[in-house]
Design a protein around this motif. Structure first.
Motif, PDB file in Angstrom:
ATOM      1  N   PHE A   1     -30.588 -24.189 -28.287  1.00  0.00           N
ATOM      2  CA  PHE A   1     -31.644 -23.170 -28.243  1.00  0.00           C
ATOM      3  C   PHE A   1     -31.845 -22.677 -26.816  1.00  0.00           C
ATOM      4  O   PHE A   1     -32.012 -21.477 -26.568  1.00  0.00           O
ATOM      5  N   ASP A   2     -31.837 -23.608 -25.869  1.00  0.00           N
ATOM      6  CA  ASP A   2     -32.015 -23.224 -24.463  1.00  0.00           C
ATOM      7  C   ASP A   2     -30.893 -22.321 -23.979  1.00  0.00           C
ATOM      8  O   ASP A   2     -31.065 -21.568 -23.016  1.00  0.00           O
ATOM      9  N   TYR A   3     -29.741 -22.398 -24.640  1.00  0.00           N
ATOM     10  CA  TYR A   3     -28.608 -21.558 -24.268  1.00  0.00           C
ATOM     11  C   TYR A   3     -28.461 -20.333 -25.165  1.00  0.00           C
ATOM     12  O   TYR A   3     -27.456 -19.629 -25.120  1.00  0.00           O
ATOM     13  N   GLY A   4     -29.461 -20.103 -26.004  1.00  0.00           N
ATOM     14  CA  GLY A   4     -29.457 -18.899 -26.827  1.00  0.00           C
ATOM     15  C   GLY A   4     -28.703 -19.004 -28.129  1.00  0.00           C
ATOM     16  O   GLY A   4     -28.428 -18.001 -28.769  1.00  0.00           O
ATOM     17  N   ILE A   5     -28.360 -20.223 -28.532  1.00  0.00           N
ATOM     18  CA  ILE A   5     -27.615 -20.427 -29.774  1.00  0.00           C
ATOM     19  C   ILE A   5     -28.552 -20.992 -30.836  1.00  0.00           C
ATOM     20  O   ILE A   5     -28.991 -22.140 -30.740  1.00  0.00           O
ATOM     21  N   PRO A   6     -28.897 -20.208 -31.865  1.00  0.00           N
ATOM     22  CA  PRO A   6     -29.796 -20.692 -32.911  1.00  0.00           C
ATOM     23  C   PRO A   6     -29.059 -21.528 -33.950  1.00  0.00           C
ATOM     24  O   PRO A   6     -27.846 -21.408 -34.116  1.00  0.00           O
ATOM     25  N   VAL A   7     -29.786 -22.386 -34.619  1.00  0.00           N
ATOM     26  CA  VAL A   7     -29.217 -23.176 -35.714  1.00  0.00           C
ATOM     27  C   VAL A   7     -30.000 -22.882 -36.992  1.00  0.00           C
ATOM     28  O   VAL A   7     -31.147 -22.437 -36.940  1.00  0.00           O
ATOM     29  N   LYS A   8     -29.368 -23.158 -38.127  1.00  0.00           N
ATOM     30  CA  LYS A   8     -30.024 -22.932 -39.420  1.00  0.00           C
ATOM     31  C   LYS A   8     -30.845 -24.140 -39.857  1.00  0.00           C
ATOM     32  O   LYS A   8     -31.901 -24.001 -40.471  1.00  0.00           O
ATOM     33  N   GLY A   9     -30.321 -25.325 -39.563  1.00  0.00           N
ATOM     34  CA  GLY A   9     -31.003 -26.533 -40.007  1.00  0.00           C
ATOM     35  C   GLY A   9     -30.876 -27.636 -38.988  1.00  0.00           C
ATOM     36  O   GLY A   9     -29.977 -27.626 -38.132  1.00  0.00           O
ATOM     37  N   VAL A  10     -31.794 -28.605 -39.066  1.00  0.00           N
ATOM     38  CA  VAL A  10     -31.792 -29.739 -38.144  1.00  0.00           C
ATOM     39  C   VAL A  10     -32.015 -31.037 -38.909  1.00  0.00           C
ATOM     40  O   VAL A  10     -32.540 -31.047 -40.026  1.00  0.00           O
ATOM     41  N   PHE A  11     -31.628 -32.133 -38.289  1.00  0.00           N
ATOM     42  CA  PHE A  11     -31.929 -33.464 -38.816  1.00  0.00           C
ATOM     43  C   PHE A  11     -32.233 -34.361 -37.626  1.00  0.00           C
ATOM     44  O   PHE A  11     -31.657 -34.217 -36.553  1.00  0.00           O
ATOM     45  N   GLY A  12     -33.167 -35.275 -37.829  1.00  0.00           N
ATOM     46  CA  GLY A  12     -33.634 -36.113 -36.736  1.00  0.00           C
ATOM     47  C   GLY A  12     -35.085 -35.795 -36.434  1.00  0.00           C
ATOM     48  O   GLY A  12     -35.681 -34.895 -37.044  1.00  0.00           O
ATOM     49  N   PRO A  13     -35.709 -36.517 -35.490  1.00  0.00           N
ATOM     50  CA  PRO A  13     -37.127 -36.329 -35.182  1.00  0.00           C
ATOM     51  C   PRO A  13     -37.437 -34.888 -34.791  1.00  0.00           C
ATOM     52  O   PRO A  13     -37.025 -34.423 -33.734  1.00  0.00           O
ATOM     53  N   THR A  14     -38.141 -34.185 -35.664  1.00  0.00           N
ATOM     54  CA  THR A  14     -38.420 -32.766 -35.446  1.00  0.00           C
ATOM     55  C   THR A  14     -39.910 -32.469 -35.377  1.00  0.00           C
ATOM     56  O   THR A  14     -40.360 -31.657 -34.574  1.00  0.00           O
TER      57      THR A  14
END
Length: 348
Positions: free
Chosen positions: A82-95
């Motif tokens: 995210f800090d580098y401008g690359i978005p993701v669709k989903g995450v796993f782990g402590p959110t």
């Protein structure tokens, strides 16, 4: 309640340096209602197109017909991208924390704009993952075998069938190496790594590192202990294996070092102490694990803790055993330790 505690202690076994334990939790569903991806202040170049190839830290080369857009990642990795401008669709782990706020490992991401496939150790909703039509899964690894961090053992084969995986190692290497690798990955995904924002963050990280080196040189007798707290045990990390502690040690920081024999129970990462023996090592500064799975210093009620010289002197700071691997997020980690050393008094 007893089950929750057991899960917590299993997670604690992973702890003190981000060490790896066998993946043995029950696969469970945990999601967010919004599957949209978030934006960022740093823009991707938009030039990343055509076939995509990346060789990860397991030695595995992933080849796709095009640069992946449907990315699913471990929360901390997603925060770095995210800090580098690359978005993701989903995450796993402590959110998200129990009160719904972003977990410390989520960084600056808008967690309402990503699909949360699992929020704690052992949770990964495979059906929701499949629904995202993932093109690549990205996470870290904390062992020499390349075990995918936060991908449950029970469902790893099903997960692997849906998309190839990429792993950036956070095992037995220094922080600056992992930072460079994450930057390389972000560049391959289309990040503008030549931007002023990225250059500034890297410069601030380098300046902070020089400051820490100077502080450590000025106070070589100040002893630093890396600790982590659970209800029943206190964990003391050795400086080996952990990317942050190895980096700080290379800059001259003088760490408490448990013996190899003492760390054997912790897989070589850490020594476990009862709260009665928390004063085994003399420390002038204590760095405490800031992850939400651990007890934070303000909430530790043990009398033996409160009697520690560093605690009495107010020389306790936070540590991120699983740092978000962007230069921007790692600046504060280095600066905080440098400042603590500059101000520290010899108390132990």
């Amino acid at each position: 309640m007893s089950h929750a505690r057991a899960t917590h202690l299993t997670r604690r076994g992973i702890l003190a340096a981000g060490g790896v334990l066998g993946l043995g939790a029950v696969l469970a569903a945990c999601g967010d209602d919004d599957a949209k991806s978030g934006g960022s202040d740093t823009k991707a170049t938009g030039k990343a197109s055509g076939p995509w190839t990346f060789k990860d830290d397991r030695g595995t080369t992933v080849k796709l017909d095009k640069v992946p857009a449907n990315i699913v990642a471990f929360t901390g990795v997603a925060a770095a991208l995210f800090d580098y401008g690359i978005p993701v669709k989903g995450v796993f782990g402590p959110t998200k924390t129990q009160d719904g706020k972003p977990d410390v490992q989520a960084g600056d991401m808008d967690i309402t704009k990503v699909k949360v496939l699992g929020n704690v150790w052992g949770q990964f909703n495979v059906e929701q993952y499949a629904a995202l039509a993932p093109e690549v899964l990205i996470t870290t690894t904390f062992d020499s075998a390349g075990t995918l961090w936060y991908v449950p053992e029970e469902s790893k084969d099903k997960i692997a069938q849906l998309a190839p995986s990429v792993a950036i190692s956070a095992y037995d290497r220094k922080l600056d190496v992992s930072l460079a690798r994450m930057l390389e990955l972000a560049k391959s995904l289309g990040a503008d790594v030549a931007s002023a924002k990225v250059a500034d963050a890297k410069k601030r990280f380098e300046d902070a590192s020089a400051r820490l080196r100077a502080a450590a040189k000025a106070k070589p007798n100040i002893k630093v202990m890396a600790g982590s707290a659970s209800q029943d045990l206190f964990y003391v990390s050795g400086s080996n294996l952990s990317l942050d502690l190895e980096y700080f040690k290379a800059l001259g920081v003088n760490f408490v070092e448990p013996s190899e024999k003492a760390k054997a129970v912790g897989g070589g990462w850490y020594e476990s102490l009862s709260w009665e023996n928390v004063d085994k090592y003399g420390a002038d500064i204590i760095m405490m694990d800031d992850r939400s799975s651990t007890i934070q210093p303000a909430d530790i009620t043990e009398g033996t803790w409160k009697k520690l010289p560093a605690v009495k002197a107010g020389q306790v700071i936070a540590r991120s055993p699983e740092p978000i691997l962007s230069y921007d997020k790692c600046v504060a980690l280095v600066e905080d330790l440098a400042e603590a050393l500059e101000k520290a008094k010899k108390v132990a």
